[in-house]
Design an enzyme around this catalytic site. Structure first.
Site, PDB file in Angstrom:
ATOM      1  N   LYS A 103       5.194   9.136   8.881  1.00  0.00           N
ATOM      2  CA  LYS A 103       4.968   8.623  10.245  1.00  0.00           C
ATOM      3  C   LYS A 103       6.004   9.135  11.246  1.00  0.00           C
ATOM      4  O   LYS A 103       5.873  10.231  11.758  1.00  0.00           O
ATOM      5  CB  LYS A 103       4.903   7.089  10.206  1.00  0.00           C
TER       6      LYS A 103
ATOM      7  N   TYR B 196       0.864  -1.176   0.000  1.00  0.00           N
ATOM      8  CA  TYR B 196       0.000   0.000   0.000  1.00  0.00           C
ATOM      9  C   TYR B 196       0.897   1.221   0.000  1.00  0.00           C
ATOM     10  O   TYR B 196       1.791   1.342   0.849  1.00  0.00           O
ATOM     11  CB  TYR B 196      -0.887  -0.010   1.251  1.00  0.00           C
TER      12      TYR B 196
ATOM     13  N   ASP C 267       9.399   2.637  -0.475  1.00  0.00           N
ATOM     14  CA  ASP C 267       8.389   3.298   0.348  1.00  0.00           C
ATOM     15  C   ASP C 267       8.694   2.922   1.800  1.00  0.00           C
ATOM     16  O   ASP C 267       8.327   1.838   2.263  1.00  0.00           O
ATOM     17  CB  ASP C 267       6.996   2.831  -0.082  1.00  0.00           C
TER      18      ASP C 267
HETATM   19  N1  HOZ Z   1      -3.325   3.087   6.067  1.00  0.00           N
HETATM   20  C1  HOZ Z   1      -2.688   3.262   7.319  1.00  0.00           C
HETATM   21  C2  HOZ Z   1      -2.421   1.939   7.953  1.00  0.00           C
HETATM   22  N2  HOZ Z   1      -1.699   1.035   7.161  1.00  0.00           N
HETATM   23  C3  HOZ Z   1      -3.428   4.217   8.217  1.00  0.00           C
HETATM   24  C4  HOZ Z   1      -4.678   3.747   8.787  1.00  0.00           C
HETATM   25  C5  HOZ Z   1      -5.375   4.779   9.678  1.00  0.00           C
HETATM   26  O1  HOZ Z   1      -4.781   5.768  10.076  1.00  0.00           O
HETATM   27  O2  HOZ Z   1      -6.519   4.579   9.938  1.00  0.00           O
END
Ligand code: HOZ
Length: 427
Positions: free
Chosen positions: A267, A144, A239
């Site tokens: 992050k 992702y 990434d």
């Molecule tokens: N897509 C992120 C986790 N792999 C963030 C999810 C979130 O903040 O709800």
């Protein structure tokens, strides 16, 4: 556990916010639960709106590597706050964070700050296309890279959790240049590159996949990506939004010894405030506007509060022994979980890279998204619900990793293992 206030807040939120949440996984649908509304955090603990206490293994999905309310981060934000919240103009703090990043990541001569991982990967891909003059990109199933249109193909994280092949609203023509290949499948990568390598702008990969649960790269996988991208003149983009400053100070590229052309971070580099960044070799980065013709901009990019939080966080991570002791705690937790599951005759596959962990309910190692999807999702839901009932706050999906912080002490690990023992006994 009394969750009356969370339930009432969820009801109110659903009237106003789609699904009641601002990011889909948080709705906890795949584990058949309603979300908890959080009131505050402290160290490795979270307190919900009803006053219940949990040991937190989400850590805001990665950023909180120091735990919640770390004094040096709070102090840095407070002191930046005294001067104002946003100027939309350069500040010295941006240079300071850029220096810390460039020093930590040898593959990065220059870096551009943005506000989210989605922006970082989207911009890095645009840059790769601008630099190479090519259109095609290669990504991997279950990885992702945020929610830019062309990347929502066989994507992990929330897309996987909701069992969607992609997202509606993305025209077919927007993804026609995206090739998604199986993770860890060297033969397929080599075959596709032999056929189309001269049209490929970049290969983008999570060097440790953290959005289909935690899947480790096979020994030769990252090396092959490096070799083949070089051979065909494509750029290799790591990434490292999840792995950066998490699996080692210098990210996965340090831990696995591979040098990408471009890297994306997020992050942890914002210490809990919205920051991300992309960077790489100077000759490539020089193509970004205003130096070059690849456009990318942002009103809140380089925001002073966020820069201050990031700087304070990275300075803490540089302290001698920081990653060693985090590694020790993470190893205690994952070996403890594996052995308790084994004792309870529950097949699991446990994975770890630094303080990033995964636990799949499956009887064989998970190497790819196809493997991860064979996990027992019902058992995961029961495990999730049981752990929550026992005060352990995990990511509400089999297709997410979980994270440890420096605030997870022996007592927290022991409490987690005792909870797991009780929960495994009932699965
Ligand atoms: N897509 C992120 C986790 N792999 C963030 C999810 C979130 O903040 O709800």
């Amino acid at each position: 556990m009394n969750r009356k206030r969370s339930t009432a807040l969820y009801k109110r939120a659903q009237e106003l916010i789609p699904g009641g949440v601002n990011s889909p996984v948080r709705a906890c649908r795949s584990v058949g639960m309603d979300p908890l509304f959080i009131d505050r955090g402290d160290g490795c603990r979270l307190f919900d709106a009803d006053g219940n206490q949990y040991i937190d293994y989400i850590g805001s999905w990665g950023p909180m590597i120091l735990g919640h309310r770390h004094p040096s981060v709070i102090a840095a934000i407070s002191s930046a706050l005294e001067k104002g919240t946003s100027f939309g103009a350069p500040t010295e703090l941006e240079i300071e964070l850029a220096e810390l990043l460039v020093e930590a990541i040898p593959s990065m001569d220059m870096v551009r700050m943005v506000n989210s991982g989605t922006e970082a990967t989207m911009s890095a891909i645009r840059l790769a296309r601008g630099f190479t003059g090519r259109d095609k990109i290669i990504k991997f199933d279950g990885c992702y890279h945020g929610h830019a249109d062309s990347l929502l193909v066989e994507a992990g994280s929330g897309v996987a959790t909701l069992q969607l092949p992609g997202s509606s609203g993305v025209p077919a023509s927007f993804v026609e240049h995206t090739l998604s290949l199986p993770y860890n499948d060297i033969d397929t990568v080599n075959k596709v590159m032999a056929e189309k390598g001269d049209q490929v702008a970049c290969i983008i990969v999570e060097p440790v996949a953290g959005n289909m649960g935690l899947v480790l790269p096979d020994d030769r996988f990252l090396e092959t990506l490096r070799e083949t991208s070089e051979k065909y003149g494509a750029l290799l983009i790591f990434d490292e939004v999840m792995t950066g400053f998490r699996v080692a100070f210098g990210g996965a590229q340090e831990r696995y010894g591979i040098t990408p052309d471009l890297s994306c971070f997020g992050k942890i580099i914002g210490g809990g405030l919205p920051v991300a960044a992309y960077g790489g070799r100077g000759e490539i980065m020089a193509h970004i506007a205003p130096s070059g013709t690849v456009y990318q901009a942002g009103t809140l990019s380089g925001n002073p509060l966020a820069m201050a939080a990031g700087i304070a966080t990275l300075k803490q991570l540089k302290r001698p022994g920081f990653f060693e002791s985090l590694d020790t705690q993470a190893e205690k937790l994952i070996t403890g979980l594996a052995s308790l599951a084994h004792k309870a005759h529950i097949p699991v596959s446990c994975t770890r890279s630094g303080a990033m962990l995964g636990l799949f309910f499956i009887d064989h190692p998970v190497k790819s998204f196809a493997d991860a999807k064979k996990s027992d999702l019902e058992r995961f839901s029961s495990y999730y619900q049981g752990m929550l009932e026992n005060g352990i706050y995990l990511a509400p999906s089999q297709f997410e990793a979980f994270f440890l912080s420096a605030a997870h002490d022996d007592e927290a690990i022991q409490q987690t293992l005792s909870a797991a023992e009780r929960v495994f006994a009932d699965l």
